[in-house]
Design a protein around this motif. Structure first.
Motif, PDB file in Angstrom:
ATOM      1  N   GLU A  27       0.834  -1.206   0.000  1.00  0.00           N
ATOM      2  CA  GLU A  27       0.000   0.000   0.000  1.00  0.00           C
ATOM      3  C   GLU A  27       0.863   1.248   0.000  1.00  0.00           C
ATOM      4  O   GLU A  27       0.566   2.222  -0.716  1.00  0.00           O
ATOM      5  CB  GLU A  27      -0.927  -0.016   1.212  1.00  0.00           C
ATOM      6  CG  GLU A  27      -1.887   1.158   1.243  1.00  0.00           C
ATOM      7  CD  GLU A  27      -2.991   0.966   2.271  1.00  0.00           C
ATOM      8  OE1 GLU A  27      -3.022   1.753   3.232  1.00  0.00           O
ATOM      9  OE2 GLU A  27      -3.797   0.035   2.098  1.00  0.00           O
ATOM     10  N   VAL A  78       2.182   1.796  -3.497  1.00  0.00           N
ATOM     11  CA  VAL A  78       1.153   2.271  -4.421  1.00  0.00           C
ATOM     12  C   VAL A  78       0.845   3.741  -4.164  1.00  0.00           C
ATOM     13  O   VAL A  78       0.732   4.545  -5.097  1.00  0.00           O
ATOM     14  CB  VAL A  78      -0.127   1.416  -4.289  1.00  0.00           C
ATOM     15  CG1 VAL A  78      -1.271   2.043  -5.099  1.00  0.00           C
ATOM     16  CG2 VAL A  78       0.130  -0.008  -4.771  1.00  0.00           C
ATOM     17  N   MET A 122      -0.640   5.368  -9.573  1.00  0.00           N
ATOM     18  CA  MET A 122      -1.255   4.181  -8.973  1.00  0.00           C
ATOM     19  C   MET A 122      -2.013   4.503  -7.688  1.00  0.00           C
ATOM     20  O   MET A 122      -2.835   3.709  -7.236  1.00  0.00           O
ATOM     21  CB  MET A 122      -0.173   3.140  -8.656  1.00  0.00           C
ATOM     22  CG  MET A 122       0.656   2.720  -9.856  1.00  0.00           C
ATOM     23  SD  MET A 122      -0.323   1.803 -11.065  1.00  0.00           S
ATOM     24  CE  MET A 122      -0.539   0.258 -10.177  1.00  0.00           C
ATOM     25  N   MET A 179      -5.688   3.599  -6.611  1.00  0.00           N
ATOM     26  CA  MET A 179      -6.009   2.212  -6.281  1.00  0.00           C
ATOM     27  C   MET A 179      -6.123   2.011  -4.778  1.00  0.00           C
ATOM     28  O   MET A 179      -6.919   1.193  -4.304  1.00  0.00           O
ATOM     29  CB  MET A 179      -4.932   1.260  -6.829  1.00  0.00           C
ATOM     30  CG  MET A 179      -4.913   1.096  -8.322  1.00  0.00           C
ATOM     31  SD  MET A 179      -3.495   0.075  -8.849  1.00  0.00           S
ATOM     32  CE  MET A 179      -3.723  -1.408  -7.860  1.00  0.00           C
ATOM     33  N   ALA A 180      -5.305   2.730  -4.034  1.00  0.00           N
ATOM     34  CA  ALA A 180      -5.242   2.534  -2.582  1.00  0.00           C
ATOM     35  C   ALA A 180      -5.962   3.622  -1.806  1.00  0.00           C
ATOM     36  O   ALA A 180      -5.775   3.759  -0.601  1.00  0.00           O
ATOM     37  CB  ALA A 180      -3.778   2.458  -2.141  1.00  0.00           C
ATOM     38  N   ILE A 238      -5.483  -0.667  -0.108  1.00  0.00           N
ATOM     39  CA  ILE A 238      -5.148  -1.524  -1.248  1.00  0.00           C
ATOM     40  C   ILE A 238      -5.867  -2.868  -1.176  1.00  0.00           C
ATOM     41  O   ILE A 238      -6.251  -3.439  -2.192  1.00  0.00           O
ATOM     42  CB  ILE A 238      -3.612  -1.724  -1.350  1.00  0.00           C
ATOM     43  CG1 ILE A 238      -3.241  -2.335  -2.699  1.00  0.00           C
ATOM     44  CG2 ILE A 238      -3.087  -2.564  -0.209  1.00  0.00           C
ATOM     45  CD1 ILE A 238      -3.600  -1.472  -3.895  1.00  0.00           C
ATOM     46  N   PHE A 266      -9.308  -2.554  -2.552  1.00  0.00           N
ATOM     47  CA  PHE A 266      -9.299  -2.495  -4.009  1.00  0.00           C
ATOM     48  C   PHE A 266      -9.270  -3.902  -4.598  1.00  0.00           C
ATOM     49  O   PHE A 266     -10.070  -4.246  -5.474  1.00  0.00           O
ATOM     50  CB  PHE A 266      -8.086  -1.700  -4.512  1.00  0.00           C
ATOM     51  CG  PHE A 266      -7.891  -1.794  -6.007  1.00  0.00           C
ATOM     52  CD1 PHE A 266      -8.610  -0.963  -6.853  1.00  0.00           C
ATOM     53  CD2 PHE A 266      -7.007  -2.729  -6.547  1.00  0.00           C
ATOM     54  CE1 PHE A 266      -8.439  -1.059  -8.241  1.00  0.00           C
ATOM     55  CE2 PHE A 266      -6.844  -2.827  -7.926  1.00  0.00           C
ATOM     56  CZ  PHE A 266      -7.554  -1.984  -8.771  1.00  0.00           C
ATOM     57  N   TRP A 267      -8.345  -4.732  -4.097  1.00  0.00           N
ATOM     58  CA  TRP A 267      -8.221  -6.081  -4.641  1.00  0.00           C
ATOM     59  C   TRP A 267      -9.411  -6.950  -4.244  1.00  0.00           C
ATOM     60  O   TRP A 267      -9.794  -7.861  -4.991  1.00  0.00           O
ATOM     61  CB  TRP A 267      -6.902  -6.714  -4.198  1.00  0.00           C
ATOM     62  CG  TRP A 267      -5.714  -6.110  -4.869  1.00  0.00           C
ATOM     63  CD1 TRP A 267      -4.699  -5.395  -4.291  1.00  0.00           C
ATOM     64  CD2 TRP A 267      -5.429  -6.129  -6.270  1.00  0.00           C
ATOM     65  NE1 TRP A 267      -3.804  -4.972  -5.238  1.00  0.00           N
ATOM     66  CE2 TRP A 267      -4.225  -5.411  -6.457  1.00  0.00           C
ATOM     67  CE3 TRP A 267      -6.071  -6.670  -7.371  1.00  0.00           C
ATOM     68  CZ2 TRP A 267      -3.655  -5.244  -7.724  1.00  0.00           C
ATOM     69  CZ3 TRP A 267      -5.504  -6.501  -8.642  1.00  0.00           C
ATOM     70  CH2 TRP A 267      -4.312  -5.790  -8.803  1.00  0.00           C
ATOM     71  N   ALA A 293     -11.868  -6.182  -6.948  1.00  0.00           N
ATOM     72  CA  ALA A 293     -11.467  -6.684  -8.264  1.00  0.00           C
ATOM     73  C   ALA A 293     -11.458  -8.208  -8.337  1.00  0.00           C
ATOM     74  O   ALA A 293     -11.764  -8.786  -9.379  1.00  0.00           O
ATOM     75  CB  ALA A 293     -10.082  -6.144  -8.621  1.00  0.00           C
ATOM     76  N   ARG A 298     -12.887  -5.435 -15.464  1.00  0.00           N
ATOM     77  CA  ARG A 298     -12.283  -5.155 -14.161  1.00  0.00           C
ATOM     78  C   ARG A 298     -12.522  -6.287 -13.156  1.00  0.00           C
ATOM     79  O   ARG A 298     -12.155  -6.171 -11.993  1.00  0.00           O
ATOM     80  CB  ARG A 298     -12.833  -3.842 -13.597  1.00  0.00           C
ATOM     81  CG  ARG A 298     -12.443  -2.620 -14.404  1.00  0.00           C
ATOM     82  CD  ARG A 298     -12.958  -1.337 -13.766  1.00  0.00           C
ATOM     83  NE  ARG A 298     -12.540  -0.156 -14.494  1.00  0.00           N
ATOM     84  CZ  ARG A 298     -13.172   0.355 -15.525  1.00  0.00           C
ATOM     85  NH1 ARG A 298     -14.288  -0.240 -15.951  1.00  0.00           N
ATOM     86  NH2 ARG A 298     -12.729   1.444 -16.143  1.00  0.00           N
ATOM     87  N   HIS A 317       2.810  -6.017  -6.814  1.00  0.00           N
ATOM     88  CA  HIS A 317       3.031  -4.577  -6.646  1.00  0.00           C
ATOM     89  C   HIS A 317       4.465  -4.176  -6.963  1.00  0.00           C
ATOM     90  O   HIS A 317       4.917  -3.085  -6.590  1.00  0.00           O
ATOM     91  CB  HIS A 317       2.665  -4.170  -5.219  1.00  0.00           C
ATOM     92  CG  HIS A 317       1.232  -4.436  -4.879  1.00  0.00           C
ATOM     93  ND1 HIS A 317       0.821  -5.636  -4.318  1.00  0.00           N
ATOM     94  CD2 HIS A 317       0.115  -3.694  -5.050  1.00  0.00           C
ATOM     95  CE1 HIS A 317      -0.486  -5.600  -4.163  1.00  0.00           C
ATOM     96  NE2 HIS A 317      -0.942  -4.449  -4.583  1.00  0.00           N
TER      97      HIS A 317
END
Length: 214
Positions: free
Chosen positions: A40, A43, A49, A52-53, A57, A60-61, A64, A188, A211
């Motif tokens: 994180e 990022v 980037m 995204m965080a 972070i 976010f994942w 996704a 996505r 990352h």
């Protein structure tokens, strides 16, 4: 006889047990949590980037890589991949919930390959012809080939992983234009499985590589 569409398909890269990347995201292990914290920070330090965080972070994942879908609200915890019983199929996949409940198990054949699908990479379009799958959310499956190959781990490489999407109807997943070109309806969505082997440190290596920390 192997068809042209599956000429590059290597079952040995798929065989075995897989676990959802959601396990990495939700892990309470201090080593994994520390690795996520470093990811994180990296990022956030990159202006391109950083968005995204913005909310963390891992959040976010989690968005996704969710393994649920509008047709299936149960998180997929694991796969077991084996050889198909049907001679016309290419692979057998058993889907498990987080509590190891068997959700479904089907033989899948490769219907075709999307040239630029998940990650812009060649993406297998699998379908099961099992009559019991008529209403199953796992009837159609899109997935890239495992990266790296499962054999790479035994030679010091990263744990193998793959991205996938699934639905009962193929048109839920892909859009086809007048020329016949196919694109993902949800580019996505990166539901992910990782080879279920190795140690905590091996899992941390996946997070670091994701990352670019190594």
């Amino acid at each position: 006889m192997m068809s042209d569409r599956s000429a590059n398909f290597k079952l040995t890269d798929w065989l075995g047990d897989w676990e959802s990347f959601e396990h990495y995201i939700d892990a309470e292990d201090e080593t994994i949590r520390s690795t996520w914290d470093k990811a994180e920070q990296a990022v956030l330090a990159n202006p391109q980037m950083a968005p995204m965080a913005a909310n963390g972070i891992r959040k976010f994942w989690a968005m996704a890589c969710s393994t649920t879908s509008p047709e299936n609200i149960i998180h997929i915890g694991y796969w077991t991949v084996g050889e198909p019983e049907n001679a016309d199929a290419d692979v057998c996949i058993t889907w498990y919930a987080e509590d190891n409940t068997n959700l479904d198990a089907y033989d899948y054949r490769i219907d075709h390959v999307i040239a630029h699908g998940l990650e812009g990479s060649p993406t297998y379009v699998f379908v099961t012809d099992d009559s019991h799958a008529e209403d199953s959310p796992f009837r159609w499956l899109l997935t890239i080939a495992p990266l790296p190959s499962r054999a790479a781990f035994s030679e010091g490489g990263l744990l193998s992983h793959l991205h996938f999407q699934y639905a009962n109807d193929l048109h839920t997943l892909i859009d086809t234009d007048d020329s016949g070109a196919e694109t993902l309806r949800n580019p996505r969505w990166y539901a992910t499985m990782c080879a279920d082997e190795g140690t905590i440190e091996d899992r941390c290596r996946i997070i670091r590589a994701l990352h670019h920390l190594d």
